[in-house]
Design an enzyme around this catalytic site. Structure first.
Site, PDB file in Angstrom:
ATOM      1  N   GLU A 259       0.794  -1.221   0.000  1.00  0.00           N
ATOM      2  CA  GLU A 259       0.000   0.000   0.000  1.00  0.00           C
ATOM      3  C   GLU A 259       0.832   1.278   0.000  1.00  0.00           C
ATOM      4  O   GLU A 259       0.514   2.220   0.714  1.00  0.00           O
ATOM      5  CB  GLU A 259      -0.934  -0.033   1.212  1.00  0.00           C
ATOM      6  CG  GLU A 259      -0.250   0.044   2.599  1.00  0.00           C
ATOM      7  CD  GLU A 259       0.156  -1.299   3.191  1.00  0.00           C
ATOM      8  OE1 GLU A 259       0.372  -2.249   2.425  1.00  0.00           O
ATOM      9  OE2 GLU A 259       0.273  -1.385   4.422  1.00  0.00           O
ATOM     10  N   HIS A 283      -8.221  -3.951  -0.987  1.00  0.00           N
ATOM     11  CA  HIS A 283      -7.437  -4.036   0.245  1.00  0.00           C
ATOM     12  C   HIS A 283      -6.357  -2.951   0.281  1.00  0.00           C
ATOM     13  O   HIS A 283      -6.263  -2.188   1.247  1.00  0.00           O
ATOM     14  CB  HIS A 283      -6.812  -5.436   0.337  1.00  0.00           C
ATOM     15  CG  HIS A 283      -5.957  -5.640   1.546  1.00  0.00           C
ATOM     16  ND1 HIS A 283      -6.424  -6.243   2.689  1.00  0.00           N
ATOM     17  CD2 HIS A 283      -4.672  -5.312   1.800  1.00  0.00           C
ATOM     18  CE1 HIS A 283      -5.457  -6.284   3.589  1.00  0.00           C
ATOM     19  NE2 HIS A 283      -4.375  -5.718   3.074  1.00  0.00           N
ATOM     20  N   GLU A 284      -5.572  -2.866  -0.769  1.00  0.00           N
ATOM     21  CA  GLU A 284      -4.459  -1.890  -0.757  1.00  0.00           C
ATOM     22  C   GLU A 284      -4.995  -0.458  -0.745  1.00  0.00           C
ATOM     23  O   GLU A 284      -4.435   0.421  -0.082  1.00  0.00           O
ATOM     24  CB  GLU A 284      -3.524  -2.104  -1.950  1.00  0.00           C
ATOM     25  CG  GLU A 284      -2.930  -3.501  -2.063  1.00  0.00           C
ATOM     26  CD  GLU A 284      -2.346  -4.066  -0.776  1.00  0.00           C
ATOM     27  OE1 GLU A 284      -1.937  -3.278   0.096  1.00  0.00           O
ATOM     28  OE2 GLU A 284      -2.315  -5.311  -0.636  1.00  0.00           O
ATOM     29  N   HIS A 287      -6.011   0.627   2.696  1.00  0.00           N
ATOM     30  CA  HIS A 287      -4.858   1.003   3.521  1.00  0.00           C
ATOM     31  C   HIS A 287      -4.568   2.511   3.458  1.00  0.00           C
ATOM     32  O   HIS A 287      -3.893   3.044   4.339  1.00  0.00           O
ATOM     33  CB  HIS A 287      -3.607   0.267   3.062  1.00  0.00           C
ATOM     34  CG  HIS A 287      -3.356  -1.047   3.739  1.00  0.00           C
ATOM     35  ND1 HIS A 287      -3.304  -1.182   5.107  1.00  0.00           N
ATOM     36  CD2 HIS A 287      -3.103  -2.280   3.228  1.00  0.00           C
ATOM     37  CE1 HIS A 287      -3.033  -2.454   5.405  1.00  0.00           C
ATOM     38  NE2 HIS A 287      -2.912  -3.147   4.288  1.00  0.00           N
ATOM     39  N   GLU A 306      -3.764  -4.168   9.492  1.00  0.00           N
ATOM     40  CA  GLU A 306      -4.291  -5.219   8.610  1.00  0.00           C
ATOM     41  C   GLU A 306      -5.712  -5.675   8.964  1.00  0.00           C
ATOM     42  O   GLU A 306      -6.492  -5.980   8.067  1.00  0.00           O
ATOM     43  CB  GLU A 306      -3.323  -6.409   8.561  1.00  0.00           C
ATOM     44  CG  GLU A 306      -1.938  -6.076   8.002  1.00  0.00           C
ATOM     45  CD  GLU A 306      -1.944  -5.561   6.559  1.00  0.00           C
ATOM     46  OE1 GLU A 306      -2.958  -5.711   5.848  1.00  0.00           O
ATOM     47  OE2 GLU A 306      -0.907  -4.984   6.152  1.00  0.00           O
ATOM     48  N   ASP A 362       9.125  -9.656  10.362  1.00  0.00           N
ATOM     49  CA  ASP A 362       8.767 -10.260   9.078  1.00  0.00           C
ATOM     50  C   ASP A 362       8.416 -11.729   9.230  1.00  0.00           C
ATOM     51  O   ASP A 362       7.418 -12.201   8.695  1.00  0.00           O
ATOM     52  CB  ASP A 362       9.930 -10.151   8.079  1.00  0.00           C
ATOM     53  CG  ASP A 362       9.803  -8.915   7.211  1.00  0.00           C
ATOM     54  OD1 ASP A 362       8.694  -8.330   7.200  1.00  0.00           O
ATOM     55  OD2 ASP A 362      10.786  -8.543   6.570  1.00  0.00           O
ATOM     56  N   TYR A 370      -4.977 -10.163  10.199  1.00  0.00           N
ATOM     57  CA  TYR A 370      -5.910  -9.743   9.151  1.00  0.00           C
ATOM     58  C   TYR A 370      -7.312 -10.247   9.473  1.00  0.00           C
ATOM     59  O   TYR A 370      -8.270  -9.486   9.571  1.00  0.00           O
ATOM     60  CB  TYR A 370      -5.512 -10.354   7.800  1.00  0.00           C
ATOM     61  CG  TYR A 370      -4.234  -9.847   7.176  1.00  0.00           C
ATOM     62  CD1 TYR A 370      -3.002 -10.085   7.765  1.00  0.00           C
ATOM     63  CD2 TYR A 370      -4.256  -9.169   5.963  1.00  0.00           C
ATOM     64  CE1 TYR A 370      -1.831  -9.665   7.168  1.00  0.00           C
ATOM     65  CE2 TYR A 370      -3.076  -8.742   5.348  1.00  0.00           C
ATOM     66  CZ  TYR A 370      -1.871  -8.988   5.963  1.00  0.00           C
ATOM     67  OH  TYR A 370      -0.715  -8.571   5.365  1.00  0.00           O
TER      68      TYR A 370
END
Ligand code: BES
Ligand code: ZN
Length: 588
Positions: A259, A283-284, A287, A306, A362, A370
């Site tokens: 995003e 979704h993006e 954001h 998320e 990460d 999410y």
């Protein structure tokens, strides 16, 4: 506020970066950036300033014409090196001159053969979560926001695109692209790509960048973006970033989408030729509010980015595709959520919305924040009704715009605005306890149930026919693959391959689910296709399950490390690290 971010060496008591002016030369021959960066601080600083860095080759540090002393602490494998700038005496600007490393974790340098056109090299960045520090020393914590400008010099024939406003292009021996980002962003939203890029307008504030060979297909696939913004604005408030463009990357891009503000970075596998994968764009785009405008203060609060975005995505999907489609998505999501929770362990702290203090963010990120975050917000909505919750959403966005906040600050706000939520929903359990509460509004979907019936029939020996599944929704096919037994016969692998027309549909999500079944089922004939897939696709959501399945299955276990070695050069550092992590954990 004394905020501790375990993934950063930032010490907010020393001061905060407010603005950076970059001059960046992109050198494909050495795979490095040559950078001069002038930093402005919010307040004058005295003494030391700590910055995050990763393999940065610092040449010079100066403030007001005087050189600054500096020291790098020993390298931490995950966090990189703390850069200790010393001896500030009330200055509020300083300049650093440095080179990035060819091993900069945020950057992937691609050979021409890894692009569609095949003639020009390509470069792109991926800074989330903690990789901006490999491009420039910074307070690499989402709690610090800054504005920036950038002059980016690239070889004459190439185009630079940034998640910022393009101001001008100057032609010369090199081509210089001048950008400005007037809205304050956290470092993880810094983004740059360079390649043979074409651009096409889609609407008044939307457009798409892609290689010339794919621009037409991309423009068709994403033609509806303007409508999406209009719907998103109704839910979330005005879009405050100016333009919303897309950048289609080569297939090694490790994510479906990223995003980056004003310019979502996108996997080319989102181009299906059917406009069937637009929930990814939804979704993006969402954001732009939940994440970019209102940001998690640390990666422990990742669900604020998320979970909120997944919630907004389902609300926008409901408007654009209808309730049946939304319900199907949610039912699929619930099954995925439970499968991932079972994989990491139902009692693992990874299943809590507030994540434990962990620096390796990460390798710790899963899809749990999410889906669980989305379901929690739905419970809040049920508790007060949609109308009041919608007011709350607008109020939340307006109150925290261009700020970063912790889970606790969010809960304080929720309590002040919607106290009834706390009477009806066990907020503490949702946020701080593992797994899922016993009672909640679990998704119901007749389209999903139809697939469950087909799965039950299959277990009784009745296979679905091609006609039966021909008109299935994409998420019905996914739900079918998701629900198949882990082990089926080789004949059935071939049968499903044929009736689902996997090759014709060319959908990476289908391939990923299907290949996992083939591996678990001992269908070794799939190996050449698998190898081709692993050498091409970088989207971790679809690649890592294959690596996991190969590790867990006897016949493929000793094949996975050699396969990885054959394809590793084609992948982004982030993907390589993630795969390497899985192999090492398995002792391979
Ligand atoms: N912001 C994420 C990608 C990300 C997460 C990058 C964590 C680095 C660390 C992005 O918005 C995302 O969630 N992408 C998903 C697709 C989405 C539709 C679920 C992906 O890439 O799979
Ligand atoms: Zn996301």
């Amino acid at each position: 506020m004394d905020l501790k971010d375990p993934a950063s060496y930032t010490d907010l008591s020393q001061g905060k970066i407010q603005h950076i002016d970059f001059h960046i030369n992109v050198d494909f021959s050495t795979r490095t950036f040559d950078i001069e960066a002038m930093y402005q601080l919010q307040e004058p600083v005295n003494g030391s300033l700590f910055l995050d860095s990763f393999k940065i080759d610092l040449k010079e540090a100066r403030t007001n014409g005087n050189s600054l002393e500096w020291e790098f602490d020993p390298e931490d494998e995950i966090l990189g090196q703390r850069l200790h700038l010393k001896g500030f005496e009330g200055q509020s600007t300083f300049t650093l001159v440095f080179h990035t490393s060819p091993e900069a974790r945020a950057l992937q340098w691609l050979n021409p053969s890894q692009t569609v056109g095949g003639k020009h090299p390509f470069l792109f960045s991926q800074c989330q979560a903690i990789h901006a520090r490999s491009i420039f020393p910074c307070q690499d914590s989402p709690s610090v926001r800054f504005t920036y400008s950038a002059e980016v010099e690239v070889p004459q024939e190439l185009v630079a695109a940034m998640a910022a406003e393009l101001i001008e292009v100057q032609e010369g021996k090199w081509t210089t692209f001048v950008f400005k980002m007037p809205q304050p962003i956290p470092s993880y939203l810094f983004a740059l790509a360079v390649g043979n890029l074409a651009f096409q307008e889609l609407g008044p504030r939307t457009g798409v960048y892609a290689e010339p060979e794919t621009i037409a297909a991309a423009a068709w696939e994403f033609a509806e973006n303007e409508t999406k913004i209009v719907e998103a604005e109704k839910l979330l408030g005005p879009y405050l970033w100016g333009r919303y463009d897309l950048l289609v990357l080569p297939p090694s891009f490790p994510y479906g989408g990223m995003e980056n503000p004003r310019l979502t970075f996108l996997t080319p596998t989102a181009i299906l030729g059917t406009r069937g994968h637009t929930s990814l764009i939804t979704h993006e785009l969402a954001h732009a509010w939940t994440g970019n405008l209102v940001t998690n203060a640390t990666w422990q609060d990742f669900w604020l980015n998320e979970g909120w975005t997944t919630y907004a995505e389902t609300r926008i999907t409901e408007i654009l595709e209808g309730t049946d489609s939304k319900d199907l998505h949610l039912a699929f999501n619930e099954k995925q959520l439970i499968a991932i929770m079972e994989r990491v362990g139902m009692n693992s702290p990874q299943t809590c919305l507030k994540l434990p203090n962990e620096k390796d963010v990460d390798s710790f990120a899963t899809s749990i924040p999410y889906y669980k975050g989305c379901f929690f917000l739905q419970e809040c909505e049920y508790a007060v009704g949609r109308e009041r919750f919608d007011e709350f959403i607008q109020n939340y966005m307006a109150s925290f715009q261009f700020q970063s906040l912790t889970t606790e600050a969010f809960l304080d706000f929720l309590k002040a605005e919607l106290p009834e939520v706390f009477e009806k929903v066990d907020v503490h359990k949702w946020i701080y306890e593992p797994a899922l509460p016993e009672e909640w509004h679990r998704p119901k979907s007749y389209l999903f149930d139809e697939v469950q019936q087909a799965l039950k029939d299959y277990e009784k020996g009745i296979k679905p026919t091609k006609e039966q599944i021909q008109n299935w929704h994409r998420y019905q096919v996914l739900s079918f693959l998701q629900g198949l037994p882990k082990k089926i016969s080789a004949e059935d692998c071939q049968y499903f391959d044929a009736i689902l027309e996997l090759e014709k549909r060319n959908d990476v999500a289908f391939f990923s689910f299907f290949y996992v079944i083939c591996i678990m089922s001992g269908y070794e004939a799939i190996l050449p296709r698998l190898e081709q897939f692993m050498g091409r696709i970088g989207r971790m959501l679809y690649v890592l399950p294959i690596v996991r399945a190969m590790i867990e299955t006897d016949w493929s276990r000793d094949k996975v490390r050699p396969l990885f070695e054959r394809v590793r050069d084609r992948h982004h550092q982030i993907t390589v690290n993630a795969m390497e992590g899985l192999l090492k954990k398995a002792g391979l």
